[in-house]
Design a protein around this motif. Sequence first.
Motif, mmCIF file in Angstrom:
data_model
loop_
_atom_site.group_PDB
_atom_site.id
_atom_site.type_symbol
_atom_site.label_atom_id
_atom_site.label_comp_id
_atom_site.label_asym_id
_atom_site.label_seq_id
_atom_site.Cartn_x
_atom_site.Cartn_y
_atom_site.Cartn_z
ATOM 1 N N THR A 5 0.822 -1.283 -0.093
ATOM 2 C CA THR A 5 0.177 -0.299 0.144
ATOM 3 C C THR A 5 0.453 1.262 -0.178
ATOM 4 N N SER A 35 -8.494 6.844 -5.015
ATOM 5 C CA SER A 35 -7.707 5.237 -4.509
ATOM 6 C C SER A 35 -8.128 3.984 -5.437
ATOM 7 N N THR A 37 -5.660 0.607 -7.139
ATOM 8 C CA THR A 37 -4.828 -0.276 -6.874
ATOM 9 C C THR A 37 -4.876 -0.589 -8.899
ATOM 10 N N LYS A 43 -2.262 -1.206 -4.131
ATOM 11 C CA LYS A 43 -2.937 -0.154 -3.777
ATOM 12 C C LYS A 43 -2.798 0.909 -2.945
ATOM 13 N N THR A 45 -3.692 5.509 -2.105
ATOM 14 C CA THR A 45 -4.912 6.851 -1.414
ATOM 15 C C THR A 45 -3.597 7.646 -2.074
#
Length: 240
Positions: A5, A35, A37, A43, A45
């Motif tokens: 992430t 946000s 992937t 992933k 944000t």
Amino acid sequence: MTIKTIGIVAAMEQEAQAACPSGERGTLGEFESLSGTLESGIKFTCIISGIGIERAGRAAKILCAEKPDLLMSIGVSGGLAPGLSAGNLVAATTIHSDISDFKPWHENDEDALMRSEIIPLCGKDIQCGRLITTEKPVLTPQDKVLMHDRTGAIAVDMESIAVAQTAATEKIPFACVRAVSDGPEKSIPAESLAGIDKNGKTHLKPVLQAILKRPSLILELIPMGMDYSKALKGLKKILK
């Protein structure tokens, strides 16, 4: 791949959309966000912070609360080092600032490992080195030369030191990569800044009003806009 992430701070909406074109719109705290992937499975944000250290710092704190594996500052920058031109990418190994209360950030081993994982072309197609964050934009070639000579920085922005300091405080690895929007020999008309609001959105009306007051401004804005488009294309390459 160890990164699962990432949290990203981008000052302007156009920068965020370029770096994260597949992002789903939402909000996080007081800020708009994207946000999703990446193709790699990471992933992300991305908070659209608006311009300046204060807003960037607040956005970074919100992202750090999400405990990302890596916090990033992504956006455009002014080129300071000779040879840089619009669209070139630069990555920070250290970030300095003349702004009080901000100590220099220096990449540690974990930061470097994460940077090399997410930005493998650093040192090849991407120039790495010292960046500097300022409180005000550096608009003229003369001021760019002076800043480069005084600090050794290859590029300048208005947010990265705040994001870096927040990441260091929260003990989260940090990386900064920027696309050059104006080379060291290019001037930026001060009137162009009137079209950017505190939330990082652009508005045409203030710029048109400035052109009405000074018609020759349009001759400066056209090449500036072309260079900015090159920078946005550069941002699209970062998270591939």
